[in-house]
Design a protein around this motif. Structure first.
Motif, PDB file in Angstrom:
ATOM      1  N   ASP A  25     -33.564   3.988  21.624  1.00 12.06           N
ATOM      2  CA  ASP A  25     -34.560   3.055  21.080  1.00 12.06           C
ATOM      3  C   ASP A  25     -35.073   3.518  19.722  1.00 12.06           C
ATOM      4  N   ARG A  26     -35.341   4.811  19.607  1.00 15.97           N
ATOM      5  CA  ARG A  26     -35.837   5.330  18.327  1.00 15.97           C
ATOM      6  C   ARG A  26     -34.755   5.228  17.248  1.00 15.97           C
ATOM      7  N   CYS A  27     -33.515   5.543  17.616  1.00 15.48           N
ATOM      8  CA  CYS A  27     -32.415   5.430  16.655  1.00 15.48           C
ATOM      9  C   CYS A  27     -32.259   3.996  16.167  1.00 15.48           C
ATOM     10  N   SER A  29     -21.050  11.438  16.710  1.00  6.20           N
ATOM     11  CA  SER A  29     -19.919  10.544  16.973  1.00  6.20           C
ATOM     12  C   SER A  29     -20.327   9.405  17.905  1.00  6.20           C
ATOM     13  N   ILE A  30     -21.147   9.713  18.906  1.00  6.56           N
ATOM     14  CA  ILE A  30     -21.642   8.672  19.810  1.00  6.56           C
ATOM     15  C   ILE A  30     -22.530   7.695  19.045  1.00  6.56           C
ATOM     16  N   LEU A  31     -23.378   8.229  18.179  1.00  4.71           N
ATOM     17  CA  LEU A  31     -24.235   7.391  17.344  1.00  4.71           C
ATOM     18  C   LEU A  31     -23.398   6.509  16.426  1.00  4.71           C
ATOM     19  N   TYR A  32     -22.329   7.065  15.882  1.00  6.14           N
ATOM     20  CA  TYR A  32     -21.417   6.301  15.025  1.00  6.14           C
ATOM     21  C   TYR A  32     -20.855   5.098  15.791  1.00  6.14           C
ATOM     22  N   GLY A  33     -20.441   5.334  17.035  1.00  8.58           N
ATOM     23  CA  GLY A  33     -19.924   4.239  17.847  1.00  8.58           C
ATOM     24  C   GLY A  33     -20.963   3.156  18.073  1.00  8.58           C
ATOM     25  N   GLU A  34     -22.216   3.561  18.255  1.00 14.52           N
ATOM     26  CA  GLU A  34     -23.296   2.587  18.440  1.00 14.52           C
ATOM     27  C   GLU A  34     -23.523   1.787  17.160  1.00 14.52           C
ATOM     28  N   LEU A  35     -23.431   2.448  16.024  1.00 15.30           N
ATOM     29  CA  LEU A  35     -23.636   1.766  14.745  1.00 15.30           C
ATOM     30  C   LEU A  35     -22.566   0.704  14.495  1.00 15.30           C
TER      31      LEU A  35
END
Length: 248
Positions: free
Chosen positions: A227-229, A158-164
């Motif tokens: 950074d890797r993401c 979910s956190i990654l989704y927000g970053e995307l």
């Protein structure tokens, strides 16, 4: 420097607009002020009451909000206004409007998912990493992580989704296009599932605070992967762009 604002909601937690900042009010705690110019996005988990003025100023300032359930799953989002239509958005919208467009996109996504899952299987040392179906790998992963670890994975996704939602407009995808954020299609959600295969390895390797599932702790874990993401995101977007050019 702009940074995400993470709010662990509790009963009575409120967010109000206190120009030029957001004021976070938690019962029996001192109020906290967060200047709008320093906020890149806001992620809330649990019970957080927002005033309309706070919501609208976030929309005006281009600050996106993500609301999570207690288990880390996405509950809702509040998108800010974006600029003019970009070519990548139009290419993807045009593809999805074709009779066979959704099928073509699904085939591309499944091929990308297979590559990501195979890479994960190889990195964790499975001898048959080329042969494992994605569904089987995911089931084995859930067993290995356990219920607490899987909840961490959902929260991290979910956190990654927000970053995307922040990254995609930078690469030509409109954040407010109804086609790209419809119930039937969500590009950010699809990409978050792909990128999570790389994050699962980090979750499996956690040796400290394995039972720590607070929003703040998982956000800190994501920062180590950021950074890797982002690098993997750029690679995925390049492949999507090549695919869209091929089928246009």
């Amino acid at each position: 420097m702009m940074r995400p604002l993470y709010i662990d909601g509790v009963s009575g937690c409120r967010v109000v607009f206190d120009d030029p900042a957001l004021r976070v009010i938690v019962p029996e705690q001192a109020d906290q002020l967060f200047p709008l110019q320093r906020i890149s996005r806001v992620v809330c988990q649990g019970c957080v009451d927002w005033s309309m003025s706070a919501l609208l100023v976030c929309a005006d300032k281009g600050i996106q909000l993500l609301f999570l359930k207690n288990n880390g799953e996405i509950r809702a989002r509040w998108l800010s206004w974006s600029g003019e239509r970009q070519s990548l958005t139009q290419r993807l919208v045009d593809l999805l409007s074709r009779a066979n467009g959704p099928e073509l996109y699904t085939n591309w996504y499944l091929s990308m998912e297979k590559l990501a899952a195979r890479s994960f299987a190889r990195r964790i040392g499975l001898s048959d990493w080329r042969e494992n179906p994605v569904a089987e790998l995911r089931q084995r992963l859930k067993i290995s992580l356990g219920s607490g670890g899987w909840q961490c994975a959902q929260l991290l996704q979910s956190i990654l989704y927000g970053e995307l939602l922040i990254w995609l407009p930078k690469y030509g995808f409109e954040r407010d296009n109804e086609v790209l954020i419809s119930a039937e299609f969500d590009l950010a959600a699809d990409l978050s599932k792909l990128l999570m295969w790389d994050c699962y390895l980090t979750l499996l390797k956690r040796t400290e605070s394995k039972n720590e599932t607070s929003l703040q702790s998982i956000a800190a874990l994501f920062q180590l992967q950021n950074d890797r993401c982002y690098s993997l995101f750029r690679s995925s977007i390049n492949k999507l762009h090549q695919f869209l050019l091929k089928v246009s």
